[in-house]
Each structure stands twice: as C-alpha cells, then as structure tokens.
Design an enzyme around this catalytic site. Structure first.
Site, PDB file in Angstrom:
ATOM      1  N   TYR A  98    -124.164 -34.566 -34.178  1.00 32.78           N
ATOM      2  CA  TYR A  98    -123.104 -33.639 -33.769  1.00 32.78           C
ATOM      3  C   TYR A  98    -121.728 -34.225 -34.075  1.00 32.78           C
ATOM      4  O   TYR A  98    -120.901 -33.590 -34.738  1.00 32.78           O
ATOM      5  CB  TYR A  98    -123.262 -33.365 -32.276  1.00 32.78           C
ATOM      6  CG  TYR A  98    -122.291 -32.371 -31.694  1.00 32.78           C
ATOM      7  CD1 TYR A  98    -122.322 -31.027 -32.070  1.00 32.78           C
ATOM      8  CD2 TYR A  98    -121.356 -32.759 -30.742  1.00 32.78           C
ATOM      9  CE1 TYR A  98    -121.438 -30.105 -31.508  1.00 32.78           C
ATOM     10  CE2 TYR A  98    -120.477 -31.847 -30.181  1.00 32.78           C
ATOM     11  CZ  TYR A  98    -120.524 -30.524 -30.563  1.00 32.78           C
ATOM     12  OH  TYR A  98    -119.648 -29.618 -30.019  1.00 32.78           O
TER      13      TYR A  98
ATOM     14  N   ARG B 138    -125.997 -28.973 -20.463  1.00 29.85           N
ATOM     15  CA  ARG B 138    -124.656 -29.474 -20.171  1.00 29.85           C
ATOM     16  C   ARG B 138    -124.495 -29.560 -18.660  1.00 29.85           C
ATOM     17  O   ARG B 138    -125.160 -28.847 -17.903  1.00 29.85           O
ATOM     18  CB  ARG B 138    -123.605 -28.566 -20.806  1.00 29.85           C
ATOM     19  CG  ARG B 138    -123.660 -28.680 -22.328  1.00 29.85           C
ATOM     20  CD  ARG B 138    -122.571 -27.918 -23.011  1.00 29.85           C
ATOM     21  NE  ARG B 138    -123.004 -26.640 -23.514  1.00 29.85           N
ATOM     22  CZ  ARG B 138    -122.342 -25.915 -24.412  1.00 29.85           C
ATOM     23  NH1 ARG B 138    -121.201 -26.345 -24.903  1.00 29.85           N
ATOM     24  NH2 ARG B 138    -122.794 -24.747 -24.818  1.00 29.85           N
TER      25      ARG B 138
ATOM     26  N   LEU C 198    -117.114 -21.226 -35.335  1.00 30.86           N
ATOM     27  CA  LEU C 198    -117.560 -21.749 -34.034  1.00 30.86           C
ATOM     28  C   LEU C 198    -119.049 -22.015 -33.991  1.00 30.86           C
ATOM     29  O   LEU C 198    -119.559 -22.521 -32.990  1.00 30.86           O
ATOM     30  CB  LEU C 198    -117.177 -20.778 -32.907  1.00 30.86           C
ATOM     31  CG  LEU C 198    -115.739 -20.943 -32.436  1.00 30.86           C
ATOM     32  CD1 LEU C 198    -114.796 -20.110 -33.272  1.00 30.86           C
ATOM     33  CD2 LEU C 198    -115.595 -20.596 -30.977  1.00 30.86           C
TER      34      LEU C 198
HETATM   35  P1  NAD Z   1    -123.096 -22.088 -28.117  1.00 32.93           P
HETATM   36  O1  NAD Z   1    -124.359 -22.792 -28.457  1.00 32.93           O
HETATM   37  O2  NAD Z   1    -123.094 -21.171 -26.955  1.00 32.93           O
HETATM   38  O3  NAD Z   1    -122.553 -21.279 -29.353  1.00 32.93           O
HETATM   39  C1  NAD Z   1    -122.833 -21.609 -30.697  1.00 32.93           C
HETATM   40  C2  NAD Z   1    -123.235 -20.332 -31.428  1.00 32.93           C
HETATM   41  O4  NAD Z   1    -123.436 -20.633 -32.805  1.00 32.93           O
HETATM   42  C3  NAD Z   1    -124.545 -19.747 -30.900  1.00 32.93           C
HETATM   43  O5  NAD Z   1    -124.400 -18.364 -30.706  1.00 32.93           O
HETATM   44  C4  NAD Z   1    -125.540 -20.050 -32.011  1.00 32.93           C
HETATM   45  O6  NAD Z   1    -126.607 -19.154 -32.043  1.00 32.93           O
HETATM   46  C5  NAD Z   1    -124.644 -19.985 -33.237  1.00 32.93           C
HETATM   47  N1  NAD Z   1    -125.146 -20.747 -34.388  1.00 32.93           N
HETATM   48  C6  NAD Z   1    -125.535 -22.044 -34.414  1.00 32.93           C
HETATM   49  N2  NAD Z   1    -125.941 -22.377 -35.657  1.00 32.93           N
HETATM   50  C7  NAD Z   1    -125.785 -21.272 -36.424  1.00 32.93           C
HETATM   51  C8  NAD Z   1    -126.029 -20.988 -37.799  1.00 32.93           C
HETATM   52  N3  NAD Z   1    -126.508 -21.910 -38.628  1.00 32.93           N
HETATM   53  N4  NAD Z   1    -125.765 -19.746 -38.264  1.00 32.93           N
HETATM   54  C9  NAD Z   1    -125.263 -18.803 -37.422  1.00 32.93           C
HETATM   55  N5  NAD Z   1    -125.011 -19.017 -36.111  1.00 32.93           N
HETATM   56  C10 NAD Z   1    -125.273 -20.229 -35.636  1.00 32.93           C
HETATM   57  O7  NAD Z   1    -121.989 -23.242 -27.940  1.00 32.93           O
HETATM   58  P2  NAD Z   1    -120.475 -23.130 -27.470  1.00 32.93           P
HETATM   59  O8  NAD Z   1    -120.298 -24.003 -26.299  1.00 32.93           O
HETATM   60  O9  NAD Z   1    -120.053 -21.710 -27.387  1.00 32.93           O
HETATM   61  O10 NAD Z   1    -119.745 -23.826 -28.680  1.00 32.93           O
HETATM   62  C11 NAD Z   1    -119.032 -23.071 -29.652  1.00 32.93           C
HETATM   63  C12 NAD Z   1    -118.312 -24.025 -30.592  1.00 32.93           C
HETATM   64  O11 NAD Z   1    -117.362 -24.791 -29.854  1.00 32.93           O
HETATM   65  C13 NAD Z   1    -119.250 -25.036 -31.249  1.00 32.93           C
HETATM   66  O12 NAD Z   1    -118.843 -25.231 -32.583  1.00 32.93           O
HETATM   67  C14 NAD Z   1    -119.051 -26.292 -30.444  1.00 32.93           C
HETATM   68  O13 NAD Z   1    -119.285 -27.445 -31.217  1.00 32.93           O
HETATM   69  C15 NAD Z   1    -117.587 -26.166 -30.046  1.00 32.93           C
HETATM   70  N6  NAD Z   1    -117.317 -26.933 -28.798  1.00 32.93           N
HETATM   71  C16 NAD Z   1    -117.693 -26.436 -27.593  1.00 32.93           C
HETATM   72  C17 NAD Z   1    -117.437 -27.177 -26.437  1.00 32.93           C
HETATM   73  C18 NAD Z   1    -117.781 -26.672 -25.074  1.00 32.93           C
HETATM   74  O14 NAD Z   1    -117.506 -27.382 -24.100  1.00 32.93           O
HETATM   75  N7  NAD Z   1    -118.343 -25.488 -24.927  1.00 32.93           N
HETATM   76  C19 NAD Z   1    -116.823 -28.426 -26.548  1.00 32.93           C
HETATM   77  C20 NAD Z   1    -116.495 -28.902 -27.799  1.00 32.93           C
HETATM   78  C21 NAD Z   1    -116.728 -28.138 -28.917  1.00 32.93           C
END
Ligand code: NAD
Length: 325
Positions: free
Chosen positions: A160, A201, A88
């Site tokens: 992205y 967002r 994630l």
């Molecule tokens: P978020 O930014 O809250 O969570 C992402 C997490 O990944 C964070 O804790 C960040 O510190 C960690 N991270 C990023 N790069 C890293 C790295 N290189 N090494 C270790 N940790 C790392 O975002 P979210 O909304 O919780 O999204 C989680 C996942 O779900 C993502 O992959 C995102 O693309 C996907 N997603 C989310 C949504 C949404 O609406 N929230 C929609 C589509 C996809």
C-alpha cells in the site's frame, strides 16, 4: 489566493472508487454542486449500496470495471471528455494489505498510469488520493509534507505505502514533463458512515465490537496515536484541492490526535456498551504516531475541519447501529 469553485454545473468528473467510503461521499458533494459524475468501481471493497440513493440522479453514472485493466472506454459515459479525474480507487484497510496485495499494487501503479494518460489527453485536472502511509512509521512529528517518510519497502504494509508513493511519483512526473494540472492529497485517518464494519480499521472495528458487547481488540499497548477526521471535513479538503491549482502534496485530516486506547474508551462510552478492552499482538510496521501538519492545507486551501470528534463518532455509531441491526 484561496480557491474559488472551479468545477460545478456543466463539468464532467470521473471518480474512481466512487462506490467506496470516501469516494461515495465525494460523489455526493460533486453532484450537489451540479457536476456530472461518472464513478468507476469494481466493488472489491466498495458497494453499490453506498451510491444507491443516486440511482435516479441524472447527473450520476456508475460503471463497473477494474481500472487496473484500463478505463472502460466502451462505455459512452467514459468515452466523453472529462474536466477532472479523481483517483480514489484502492483497497485501504490494513486487512486488505494481506488479502489484496497484488490488487493494491496494480491499482496504485497501472491504474494510476492509465488515468494520468487520460487526464493529459483530456486536459483534465487530476487529483491523486494518496495517504499518510506515505510517511510510513514517521520519525518526525507532526508530519509536514516536506518529510520524506520512513517506509519499510518490503514489509507487509509496503504494498500500500509503496503503491501510493509510486502514484505520487508518477503524478509529479506527468505534472513536470507532460504539463498535467495535478494535485496530490495525503489523507490521514478518516472515518464516518459507509465504512465497512469488518474492514479492519480501528473505528469500524471498535464500534462493531462495542455494539455487540464484545471485547474491544486494541493492538499493542494501545499507546500508538492517530488523528481522526470525519469524512465530511476530508471531502471539503479534497474539493478545495480540486478547485485550486495547487500540486501539493497537501496533507488533509485533523490535528485531533488520540491513542488507540483513548479511542476505544470513547467509543465504548458513546455506544453505552459494557465491552472491556483486550490488548492483542501488534502488526508489524504499525506506525507509532500520526498527526498531520496542516499548515499548507490551511494557508493554500483555506481548509479548516469543523466536525467535533464526539459528534462525528456519534453519527458513525448511528450508521453502524442501523447497519448491524
Ligand atoms: P474504500 O475501500 O471504501 O474505497 C476504495 C474503492 O475503490 C472501493 O469502492 C473499491 O471497490 C474501489 N476499487 C479498488 N480497486 C479498484 C479497481 N482496481 N478498479 C475499480 N475500483 C476499485 O476505501 P476508502 O477509505 O474510501 O479510501 C478511498 C481512497 O482514499 C483510497 O485511495 C485510499 O487509499 C485513500 N485513503 C483513505 C484513508 C481513510 O482513512 N479512509 C486514508 C488515507 C488514504
């Protein structure tokens, strides 16, 4: 046949991005099921606070590392075999696309490859958190998984969109040619507690502005649509995919589609704010409409979102109210 719980007591699960918004809620669900969970996070967009309530939980380990550089195998909790690996980690908000572009490309590509290799070595189930952004600015509505998308490969959002499309491609290659048990979930706009108020967002931005009594900045005419999903429903879908043997990709979200203007108006009303709506310039390649076709999730995973949007928004507003004081 619908999935039955496959991972629970005695299973070890690695969640990358486990201190993020969605990741931390997923960690909670897996720990509640009895899984031993290792979250790896570098806190670039997540925070320790999101998992602070698990500090004394023996089934939970938090490891700080940038997984684009590889898994931190020096850590004993990471060295042990995993039964499932859930990827994630990735900055995910439109403002991150401009501030963390290379980091996004690295975590979608290099980190994904590291994790896929590890999942093959461990014979673990691998779950890739992909996105509705894989469809770009879609020309088909609603979007079924069979739609290949309409992505500008060199636009500002491409870091992205293309990183996730690469991650999907890599996951499928490891599934086809290395026998990996893999599942891809395409996540649509999800909201809830533990989002960052300043993450850019729409929902956190609108709520923060409404709570401060500032004008709500809606992009363009506000006529563009999104379908919003409360995080608990999304996590149910992701865990159902984990339990299943489905490869996907499978859409996850809700069919509750509304315009950005409607969303802003609802939030102002739920907050009880006097904020006005302020139309501002729209960012390039901003998708015009978004709604998942959920047929696959329903039939293969038994997925059915249950949280009423007004209720989900109220819970999110309560979280932000407390956070912003
Ligand atoms: P978020 O930014 O809250 O969570 C992402 C997490 O990944 C964070 O804790 C960040 O510190 C960690 N991270 C990023 N790069 C890293 C790295 N290189 N090494 C270790 N940790 C790392 O975002 P979210 O909304 O919780 O999204 C989680 C996942 O779900 C993502 O992959 C995102 O693309 C996907 N997603 C989310 C949504 C949404 O609406 N929230 C929609 C589509 C996809």
């Amino acid at each position: 046949m619908l999935p039955v719980p496959r991972f629970g007591d005695g299973h070890r699960v690695l969640v990358t991005g486990g201190a993020g918004f969605v990741g931390s809620h997923l960690v909670d669900r897996l720990v509640a099921r009895g899984c031993a969970v290792v979250a790896v996070d570098n806190f670039v967009t997540g925070s320790k606070e999101n998992v602070a309530h698990l500090t004394d939980e023996p089934r939970f380990t938090l490891v700080e590392a940038d997984i684009s550089d590889g898994l931190p195998d020096h850590h004993p909790a990471v060295r042990q075999r995993f039964d499932a690996i859930m990827h994630l980690a990735s900055p995910a908000s439109p403002t991150d696309f401009a501030t963390l572009p290379i980091e996004i490309l690295r975590v979608g590509s290099l980190a994904t490859l590291h994790l896929l290799d590890r999942a093959v070595a461990d014979r673990a189930r691998f779950i890739m958190a992909s996105t509705s952004e894989a469809y770009g600015d879609p020309l088909v509505h609603p979007q079924p998984e069979t739609y290949w998308g309409n992505v500008n490969p060199i636009g500002v959002r491409s870091v992205y969109d293309e990183a996730k499309r690469f991650a999907e491609s890599a996951t499928m290659a490891y599934h086809r040619y290395r026998g990996l048990d893999a599942g891809i979930v395409r996540i649509f706009n999800t909201y809830g507690p533990r989002m960052r108020p300043d993450d850019g967002r729409a929902i956190p931005t609108f709520i923060s502005q409404a709570l401060r009594g500032e004008p709500i900045t809606v992009h363009g005419t506000g006529g563009q649509t999104r379908s919003i999903c409360y995080v608990a429903d999304l996590v149910t879908g992701i865990v159902a995919l984990l339990d299943s043997t489905e490869t996907g990709p499978i859409n996850c979200g809700t069919e509750h589609e509304l315009t950005m203007r409607e969303l802003a108006e609802q939030i102002v009303q739920l907050v009880g704010s006097s904020s006005t709506i302020n139309l501002v310039a729209r960012s390039s390649d901003d998708p015009e409409m978004r709604r998942p076709d959920l047929t696959l999730a329903r039939t293969r995973l038994g997925y059915q979102p249950t949280v009423d949007p007004q209720d989900g928004l109220r819970r999110t507003i309560a979280y932000f109210r407390q956070r912003l004081g």
